[in-house]
Design an enzyme around this catalytic site. Structure first.
Site, PDB file in Angstrom:
ATOM      1  N   TYR A 157     -13.294   8.677   4.487  1.00 33.18           N
ATOM      2  CA  TYR A 157     -12.727   7.322   4.494  1.00 33.18           C
ATOM      3  C   TYR A 157     -11.601   7.254   5.519  1.00 33.18           C
ATOM      4  O   TYR A 157     -11.096   8.277   5.981  1.00 33.18           O
ATOM      5  CB  TYR A 157     -12.207   6.921   3.100  1.00 33.18           C
ATOM      6  CG  TYR A 157     -10.917   7.598   2.697  1.00 33.18           C
ATOM      7  CD1 TYR A 157      -9.691   6.988   2.957  1.00 33.18           C
ATOM      8  CD2 TYR A 157     -10.916   8.835   2.080  1.00 33.18           C
ATOM      9  CE1 TYR A 157      -8.494   7.610   2.599  1.00 33.18           C
ATOM     10  CE2 TYR A 157      -9.737   9.454   1.719  1.00 33.18           C
ATOM     11  CZ  TYR A 157      -8.525   8.841   1.985  1.00 33.18           C
ATOM     12  OH  TYR A 157      -7.352   9.457   1.632  1.00 33.18           O
ATOM     13  N   CYS A 158     -11.233   6.012   5.881  1.00 36.80           N
ATOM     14  CA  CYS A 158     -10.102   5.778   6.780  1.00 36.80           C
ATOM     15  C   CYS A 158      -9.432   4.466   6.373  1.00 36.80           C
ATOM     16  O   CYS A 158      -9.492   4.094   5.203  1.00 36.80           O
ATOM     17  CB  CYS A 158     -10.559   5.764   8.247  1.00 36.80           C
ATOM     18  SG  CYS A 158     -11.677   4.420   8.665  1.00 36.80           S
ATOM     19  N   ARG A 159      -8.836   3.770   7.310  1.00 39.08           N
ATOM     20  CA  ARG A 159      -8.143   2.527   6.976  1.00 39.08           C
ATOM     21  C   ARG A 159      -9.066   1.318   7.026  1.00 39.08           C
ATOM     22  O   ARG A 159      -9.010   0.446   6.167  1.00 39.08           O
ATOM     23  CB  ARG A 159      -6.952   2.313   7.918  1.00 39.08           C
ATOM     24  CG  ARG A 159      -6.107   1.108   7.554  1.00 39.08           C
ATOM     25  CD  ARG A 159      -4.867   0.969   8.426  1.00 39.08           C
ATOM     26  NE  ARG A 159      -5.145   0.983   9.840  1.00 39.08           N
ATOM     27  CZ  ARG A 159      -5.473  -0.087  10.568  1.00 39.08           C
ATOM     28  NH1 ARG A 159      -5.558  -1.261  10.005  1.00 39.08           N
ATOM     29  NH2 ARG A 159      -5.718   0.032  11.855  1.00 39.08           N
TER      30      ARG A 159
ATOM     31  N   GLY B 210     -12.654   1.639   8.125  1.00 36.97           N
ATOM     32  CA  GLY B 210     -14.066   2.012   8.062  1.00 36.97           C
ATOM     33  C   GLY B 210     -14.654   2.434   9.389  1.00 36.97           C
ATOM     34  O   GLY B 210     -15.716   3.050   9.432  1.00 36.97           O
TER      35      GLY B 210
ATOM     36  N   ALA C 282     -15.922   4.185   3.659  1.00 40.08           N
ATOM     37  CA  ALA C 282     -15.183   3.265   4.525  1.00 40.08           C
ATOM     38  C   ALA C 282     -13.668   3.355   4.361  1.00 40.08           C
ATOM     39  O   ALA C 282     -12.995   3.887   5.230  1.00 40.08           O
ATOM     40  CB  ALA C 282     -15.673   1.831   4.389  1.00 40.08           C
TER      41      ALA C 282
END
Length: 120
Positions: free
Chosen positions: A83-85, A87, A108
């Site tokens: 995951y990240c900030r 997606g 995401a």
């Protein structure tokens, strides 16, 4: 008429800029099940972003490191959840990791990971 145009512009702006998840409840449920069975959660954001807030139990492996092939932190025998900030970095990271042989779930964002899953 002018008021109607203003309302339309506001509604259009909200629709364009509001976050809408790309991850289905079904995919999210699979990722949660994988983690319950030992999958590794990987936050692909910067160390600064990771320090500010991250999923409990996640490790930080920034996308830059993944793109350089620095994957020693990741066990080959475990599934990976990324995951990240927004997606975008998780999507790119998931693609690289899949190409390198990992089984990967891209959830995401942290918000997606933490959202309530509708009963199936």
């Amino acid at each position: 008429m002018k008021k109607l145009v203003c309302i339309f512009i506001i509604l259009l702006s909200v629709g364009l800029f509001s976050a809408c998840s790309k991850v289905s409840d079904e995919e999210l449920a699979k990722a949660h099940k994988a983690v319950a069975n030992g999958a590794v959660i990987v936050d692909v954001r910067t160390p600064e972003e990771f320090k500010a807030k991250h999923v409990e139990g996640a490790i930080n492996l920034p996308i830059e490191e993944i793109m350089k092939g620095h994957l020693q932190k990741l066990p080959k025998d475990k599934e990976i959840v990324v995951y990240c900030r927004t997606g975008s970095r998780s999507s790119a990271s998931a693609k690289v990791l899949k190409e390198e042989g990992w089984s990967v779930y891209d959830v995401a964002t942290q918000s997606d990971w933490e959202r309530k899953i509708k009963e199936q």
